[in-house]
Enzyme design. Structure first.
Site, PDB file in Angstrom:
ATOM      1  N   ASP A 195       0.853  -1.192   0.000  1.00 37.43           N
ATOM      2  CA  ASP A 195       0.000   0.000   0.000  1.00 37.43           C
ATOM      3  C   ASP A 195       0.885   1.236   0.000  1.00 37.43           C
ATOM      4  O   ASP A 195       1.346   1.684   1.045  1.00 37.43           O
ATOM      5  CB  ASP A 195      -0.929   0.005   1.212  1.00 37.43           C
ATOM      6  N   HIS A 200       0.383   7.949   3.817  1.00 33.91           N
ATOM      7  CA  HIS A 200       1.003   7.246   4.934  1.00 33.91           C
ATOM      8  C   HIS A 200       2.519   7.461   5.010  1.00 33.91           C
ATOM      9  O   HIS A 200       3.175   6.873   5.872  1.00 33.91           O
ATOM     10  CB  HIS A 200       0.707   5.749   4.825  1.00 33.91           C
TER      11      HIS A 200
END
Length: 291
Positions: A195, A200
């Site tokens: 991911d 993030h």
């Protein structure tokens, strides 16, 4: 323009073959914080292959990253306002132990679409079946429920009934509590399992989205909660872990101490996870099913 519910419900997805190694399995577990205590024999089962290379075990929640179809909602044919999509729930069912390495095959389909009304959004459910590519054995099913905040009001053509109701939490004090510290670099490790969303990792992207810093992946948060159950209830025996369902209620931040409260009722462990320092419930109405 409203989405076309009939198109979404019949949409085809390419079958994905995914090869993974012992190193991938170890990296995934490290991305959940396992190995923080290198003398803990339970944690070592998931990050160290042993002297003969056969000791490694797979975290059950690794099903979330195997044969993943990617963020397909961005593709033009979907009609989805992907910028307003929220990941509401995630569920896994484990039909057999996940091998520590191998080749798996993922087949994704849309299994539900429910209109909440104009201006209220819609719920979309997708299911991915993961099989052993060599034998065809069904290993896991992964179910994701998303809230399409910008796509309500399409009217007829959706699924009958209603989206799944939240898991009901028991009354009273929890039977078990587990606190797990997360390192500040946890999201940077977890993203290496596939991911790569810059939300993030990149502080500027996080700031543009309204966050003070990059946030932890929801799937990493789910994995940390699974670790709490494995550690506290199952003595790190993943063979008893049959499935998990979580509802995301707020973002977690790398560096949070995550306190998971657990209510054990037969073969069901209900759980709630709180970011201790901020006093924020980040997972709720969650459960782990046991064998």
């Amino acid at each position: 323009m409203p989405i076309d519910p009939r198109h979404l419900l019949s949409r085809s997805f390419p079958v994905i073959d995914h090869d993974y190694t012992l190193r991938d399995t170890q990296l995934y577990a490290l991305g959940l914080g396992l190995g923080a205590d290198p003398l803990d024999a339970g944690q070592l089962r998931y990050v160290y292959e042993g002297q003969d290379g056969t000791a490694l075990r797979t975290m059950p929640t690794m099903a979330n990253v195997l044969a993943y179809p990617g963020f397909w909602a961005r593709e033009p044919d979907t009609g989805i306002t992907w910028q307003k999509l929220l990941h509401a729930e995630q569920e896994i069912h484990l039909h057999a132990p996940l091998p520590a390495s191998g080749r798996v095959r993922g087949a994704t389909r849309i299994t539900g679409l429910w209109d909440k009304g104009a201006g209220k959004g819609a719920f979309l459910q997708q299911t991915r079946d993961i099989t052993d590519a060599a034998t065809g054995q069904l290993l896991a099913s992964v179910v994701q429920l998303s809230l399409l905040r910008g796509d309500g009001g399409f009217g007829d053509g959706g699924s009958e009934g209603a989206p799944p109701a939240p898991h009901a939490m028991p009354d009273g004090a929890p039977d078990q509590v587990c606190e797990l510290a997360t390192p500040a670099q946890l999201a940077l490790i977890y993203r290496l399992s596939g991911d790569l969303n810059p939300l993030h990792a990149d502080p500027s992207v996080a700031a543009a989205a309204g966050f003070s810093r990059p946030i932890l992946h929801g799937m990493a948060l789910m994995g940390v909660a699974a670790h709490a159950v494995l550690r506290t209830v199952l003595a790190y025996d993943a063979t008893r872990f049959a499935g998990m369902r979580v509802r995301f209620t707020a973002p977690a931040l790398p560096g949070d101490t995550l306190r998971t409260e657990m209510w054990v009722r037969g073969e069901t462990v209900s759980l709630r996870t709180t970011a201790v320092e901020r006093g924020v419930v980040v997972l709720n109405n969650a459960r782990v099913s046991l064998r």
